[in-house]
Design an enzyme around this catalytic site. Sequence first.
Site, PDB file in Angstrom:
ATOM      1  N   LYS A  79      -9.396 -12.411   9.845  1.00 47.90           N
ATOM      2  CA  LYS A  79      -8.414 -11.965   8.851  1.00 47.90           C
ATOM      3  C   LYS A  79      -7.476 -13.127   8.551  1.00 47.90           C
ATOM      4  O   LYS A  79      -7.301 -14.035   9.376  1.00 47.90           O
ATOM      5  CB  LYS A  79      -7.613 -10.779   9.394  1.00 47.90           C
ATOM      6  CG  LYS A  79      -7.025  -9.877   8.323  1.00 47.90           C
ATOM      7  CD  LYS A  79      -8.068  -8.959   7.707  1.00 47.90           C
ATOM      8  CE  LYS A  79      -7.446  -8.004   6.691  1.00 47.90           C
ATOM      9  NZ  LYS A  79      -8.429  -7.063   6.133  1.00 47.90           N
ATOM     10  N   GLY A 179      -0.052   6.905  -0.619  1.00 42.14           N
ATOM     11  CA  GLY A 179      -0.401   5.581  -1.110  1.00 42.14           C
ATOM     12  C   GLY A 179      -1.510   5.696  -2.140  1.00 42.14           C
ATOM     13  O   GLY A 179      -2.680   5.806  -1.786  1.00 42.14           O
ATOM     14  N   VAL A 180      -1.151   5.685  -3.417  1.00 40.88           N
ATOM     15  CA  VAL A 180      -2.153   5.905  -4.466  1.00 40.88           C
ATOM     16  C   VAL A 180      -2.328   4.637  -5.301  1.00 40.88           C
ATOM     17  O   VAL A 180      -2.273   4.654  -6.520  1.00 40.88           O
ATOM     18  CB  VAL A 180      -1.799   7.117  -5.347  1.00 40.88           C
ATOM     19  CG1 VAL A 180      -2.018   8.405  -4.584  1.00 40.88           C
ATOM     20  CG2 VAL A 180      -0.358   7.048  -5.855  1.00 40.88           C
ATOM     21  N   GLY A 181      -2.574   3.541  -4.589  1.00 41.19           N
ATOM     22  CA  GLY A 181      -2.896   2.289  -5.252  1.00 41.19           C
ATOM     23  C   GLY A 181      -4.354   2.270  -5.666  1.00 41.19           C
ATOM     24  O   GLY A 181      -4.949   3.307  -5.973  1.00 41.19           O
ATOM     25  N   ALA A 182      -4.968   1.096  -5.628  1.00 41.94           N
ATOM     26  CA  ALA A 182      -6.333   0.932  -6.124  1.00 41.94           C
ATOM     27  C   ALA A 182      -7.329   1.821  -5.401  1.00 41.94           C
ATOM     28  O   ALA A 182      -8.209   2.426  -6.026  1.00 41.94           O
ATOM     29  CB  ALA A 182      -6.749  -0.535  -6.006  1.00 41.94           C
ATOM     30  N   VAL A 183      -7.205   1.923  -4.067  1.00 43.76           N
ATOM     31  CA  VAL A 183      -8.151   2.738  -3.306  1.00 43.76           C
ATOM     32  C   VAL A 183      -7.706   4.198  -3.273  1.00 43.76           C
ATOM     33  O   VAL A 183      -8.474   5.110  -3.591  1.00 43.76           O
ATOM     34  CB  VAL A 183      -8.324   2.203  -1.876  1.00 43.76           C
ATOM     35  CG1 VAL A 183      -9.308   3.084  -1.107  1.00 43.76           C
ATOM     36  CG2 VAL A 183      -8.831   0.766  -1.892  1.00 43.76           C
TER      37      VAL A 183
END
Length: 351
Positions: A79, A179-183
């Site tokens: 990472k 958490g409603v971002g891209a994923v």
Amino acid sequence: MDITELPVEGYERVARCRDEATGLHAIIAVHDTTLGPALGGMRMLPYASEDEALFDVKRLSKGMTYKSAVAQTGLGGGKSVIIGEPAELKSPALFQAMGRFVDSFGGKYITAEDMNIGIADLEEVAKSTKHVTGLSRASGGSGNPSPYTARGVVMGMRAVLEEAFGSDSFDGRSILIQGVGAVGGTMATMLKERGARIIVCDLNEKRARDLATEHGFEVVPDKGHHALEVDVYAPCARGAGVNDQTIGELRCKAIAGCANNVLLEERHGDELKKMGILYAPDYVINAGGIINVSIEVGPGGYDEPKALERIDRIYDNLKEVFAISREEGISTHEAADRLAERRLEQARAKA
């Protein structure tokens, strides 16, 4: 550019890079390459200190080793983190410098997209190193990994529902997505299509409201969201959301989301078991993105049908984890670790 080795027990190589010309301050951690080169995303965050960044990159790197082992990608775990405020520090020169840092690992570390890093950033990194995955389709890559991560979580949720409720049907199941971002946003729409009742929240309240308005989701405040009574709680933002402060307030039947390092400490996995809350280990259920980009470095290059077939196996991997948990009387978190370690030991025995 100044690259300094950071000796860390149990890791193959950890190094810090400082580059005054571009403002780059980054750490790369390679945990284990038994199964192949270490593949893991690059994230950029305004960490409060280098120690905080080092703590994060070590946890994420080890998680990638186990994620790749369980998903059988043929790759190891690593990472990278860039320390700084994205809006202030991002520049082509900074990412080109990051590419030189990645290249200094001689192919032992392959980078990809993660938090606050997009395809355009990786395209700059790729100007300085070939050890990059997840580039645009035009550049021969597989593009944005988010839809593939979302698909994998949804496939994994089928196994979760079977284990927790005896059926993989999403009809009427209440699922809270934090958490409603891209994923997370993609997951929400996919799950609604399957008949689930979707509740969303986000630190960015406007993003949650806008998505809820567009798709007919329920929306709740981010503060205290974990205490909502739902069938499935899906954390899809930063990790450590299950901790001493929150765990006693949980009222869900299962936890299954795309966030990394959902448990602050391993003991929290044991506590969830005692509470009767089924936990889908994050590095098992959220492996869709890394499975997708791993196909890029395999024989013949990227092949989407092959990637989708492997992503759908997340369902089978979770079924195996749950079986180990039941048979050995251990938490699902420990069961996932055992499965990963067994696959690593099998590889070492063949070496």
